[in-house]
Each structure stands twice: as C-alpha cells, then as structure tokens.
Design an enzyme around this catalytic site. Sequence first.
Site, short mmCIF file in Angstrom:
data_model
loop_
_atom_site.label_atom_id
_atom_site.label_comp_id
_atom_site.label_asym_id
_atom_site.label_seq_id
_atom_site.Cartn_x
_atom_site.Cartn_y
_atom_site.Cartn_z
N ASP A 94 46.55 -12.88 -14.46
CA ASP A 94 46.59 -13.34 -13.62
C ASP A 94 48.25 -13.79 -13.61
O ASP A 94 48.84 -13.91 -14.93
CB ASP A 94 45.84 -15.04 -12.54
CG ASP A 94 44.31 -13.83 -12.33
OD1 ASP A 94 44.38 -12.93 -11.97
OD2 ASP A 94 44.12 -14.79 -11.58
N HIS A 123 45.32 -14.20 -18.52
CA HIS A 123 46.58 -15.24 -17.91
C HIS A 123 47.48 -13.96 -19.13
O HIS A 123 47.79 -14.26 -20.26
CB HIS A 123 46.95 -16.14 -18.01
CG HIS A 123 45.68 -17.05 -16.90
ND1 HIS A 123 44.40 -17.43 -17.36
CD2 HIS A 123 45.94 -16.36 -15.51
CE1 HIS A 123 43.86 -17.37 -15.90
NE2 HIS A 123 44.94 -18.06 -15.32
ZN ZN Z 1 46.77 -17.72 -11.17
#
Ligand code: ZN
Length: 468
Positions: A292, A434
């Site tokens: 992400d 991430h």
């Molecule tokens: Zn996020």
Amino acid sequence: MKQQRKKRGPWIDVTLIGSILVLGVIILFLTVLDDDFRFQQSDKTEAALLESEVTEETSAFPGIKIATDISNDPSIPFAIQYPLATSEAFNHAMTTYITSAKDDYINTMRLKLNQDKEASGELNISFETFEYDNNYYSFVLTNSTSTGDTTERSVQTFLYDYETERLVDMRTLLNGDLKSLETFAAHVRAELKKQPELKGLLVEEKLLTETDAKWRLFSNFALIDESLVLYFNEETIATKEAGIPTLTTSLSFLNPLLAPEFQIQMMNAETIVPPTPAVADKEKKHVALTFDDGPHPKVTKQILDLLEKYEAKATFFMLGSRVEYYPDLVRDVHNAGHEIGNHTWTHPVLTKLDSAKILKEFETTEQAIYNIIGEHTHIFRPPYGATNERVKNLVPRTSVNWSIDTLDWKHRNASQLLPMVKKQLHNNSIILMHDIHQSTADGLESVLKHLQAEGYAFLTVSEILQYQ
Ligand code: ZN
C-alpha cells in the site's frame, strides 16, 4: 363476346399500366422539381439529383438481394453494391449508410469540379457476405473514395440475424453486460499492441480512446469462420500506413462473455476469463501479497525485482497523488503483470468525509491510474481499513482489506517481517505491507523464500478473492 374480351384483355392492361407509369413519372418529376425549387441551397438534394441507375438482383444467399448503383455522370463516377434484405430496419440502416457515403463523395466532387473542370474522382463500395451458424449474415462493406489526390478506404459492417430479421450489435452479442465489454475491450487493446504488423504504427493515445469500453466503439465487426473480426478504420488507432487494422478472436475464446444464443459447445479451450477454479486447484495453497501507499521510486523498484526473482504476482494499492508523480513506475508495475488497486488520492479516513469527497478521492485516483495503464482497477482498499456501509455503497469497486498485518509501518524492521507473517499464516491470506518503507523491501526476500518453500502460490487480490 368471351373470346373478344380475352383478346382485348392484355391491351387494356398494357394501356392502364402505361398510363399509371406516365402519371407516376409526371408526379415524380413535379415532386423533384418542387424539391429542387424549395431546397436550391441544399447539397443533399443536388446529390440526390445526380442521375444514376439502381438495379436489384438476387444473390446466392436466400432472402438477400444485391443492389447496384452506377453513376451516369462520367465526371463523378461511382459504382456501389450493397445488400438488401426483407427487413425494413435493415434496409433503412443500409441505405442510410450508402446515401451518406454517396452524398459526401458527390458533394466533394462538385466542389472540386467547380475549381477545376479536370478534377477526377471515384467511389467504389463493394461487399462480402459471411454466413454464420445458419442464422446470421455478416456483411462487410468496403468503401474506397478518391477525390483528387487522396484515397480513403473504410469498412462498414452489418450483422444480420435473418431468422428474426434483426441487426445484431456488440451490445446484443455480449448480452448487454458492460463488465463483459470491459473485459473484451482490455483484451482487444492488449492484442492490438502485440500485433507484429502494427509495430511502430499504433498511436497510443488514439488506441486508448478508441478501445475504451463504450458500445459505439465496437460497432464494426463480423462473424467469420467461428471468429469475431473487429475492424478499425484508417487512422483511428494507427497511422495511415497501417491501413485498416483488424483483430480476429475465436468465438470459443470469447465464449464466457457471449449472450447465450451465441455461445458454442466447446471442450477445454482457453477462454478470455479463467474458468472457476477446479477442485484440485482449490486444494493448492494461495497467498496474496499487497503493498500500500506507493509507488516509491526506490522501494517499489526493489520489490518489483524481488517479485520477478520469485516469479510472484502481487497487488499494489496506490495513492493517486503518488501515481501522478511516478507514472513510469505505475507502468512498470502493470507491465510486470501485478494488479493495481485504488487506495484514494490523499489517504484520508473515508468514514469521516462527506459523500462527494469520498467519490472525489476514488475518482481522481481512478482517472490517474487509467490515464497511465489504460485500464480501470477492480479493487479498492480504504485507507487504514476504515470503512462502513456508506463508503462501500459509494465506491463502485470491491473493497478489500487484509487478513495478516505485518505492522511494517510500525516496527520498520526488516528482520521482523517474516516472523509477523509466520505467526498469522493461513491459506488464502491477504498480507498487508507498504512499499514506502525500505525495511519492507529489505525483509521481503525472506518472506518470499519461506512462502515458496511452504508451497504457496502468489496470487493477485482479484485472483485470491475467487477462493474465498
Ligand atoms: Zn494505506
């Protein structure tokens, strides 16, 4: 008396028919004169007044006539052949197309001849007929128009169901399903890019707009030899040099998208959408890696290299603001076969925003991704996983969170990544990471190595959803 009548009968008939014809011609003449008088300024009427001879003959295909329209004016020559059927709607569509092509040509020629009496031109329209499945005729009309130094070629198709006497368009063929059109459009775009004869001739921006999932853009097609043949007219997607590009796709490949009446009996052939997973496949172990908040120029690149090394597919939930900033990275992720999901523009807590703002977050990001890869996303991840019914109903995508949180954003420690995964590992898990933290890229190889050794296949989020 009886004999006399019989003898005179035909003469009376001939006289009557003769009178009717003469009257008809007079009425027609008056009508035309009147029209001419009223619409002296109208190009269309002038074009219509050009003398030509239309004849009709039967064709080799039952119920289909061939109309031939030949110019009588040697300075504006044309030769047009087109099919006519028993259906009024079909004939109307056909003659509308023919009339418009003819009028365009005649009007252009008249203008040219006004400037130069020697100007020469030519219009030829011919057609081919393809029968499919004892039910359908595909008519492929080829138009070649020369006016002075330019020659333009174009193709216009008509698919006619002669059982029901209806014209069939792409919407009918795909059962009116916009999702099917989207799948087909994406396939068409990808295949056109692969065609060797179009190499270096495709115009990328035109290709993107002309293969957008809109019904009207997919109107030129024919069913030929168990295949769907799409036609793209000159300079719509490529340079003039490319001529009229075509794309042929077998109907068996398209089978899952077709309306029931067009589906065909088939065995084990490859299709445009993967069939629902088989039992044996269900027993395999799967995992979906998700990254992400990127893309990030260094971290995302390092992750892409690792994924390639382990032949793993993953999903990147991108932020629109970063997409706009790193378009090349977005393209790299897409071209490597990974899935791209929408993760909003500014990463807000959506449940605290009003509806207009939520939609804006989604739409601006969607547009930014689409502008780069020419495809829409299929999945959405709300920032912080924060969602509710209102958000879900507003965003027109499947909303997907995760089942394993690596907390990589918190510990920022490469050696902690694998233990966090191991601790919660289960089949069909969706792992949250991430691609903006260096520690995540650095710890990823240990995760990939472990999952591969454990026999997990790496799927995208859209793929793994089929197993859940
Ligand atoms: Zn996020």
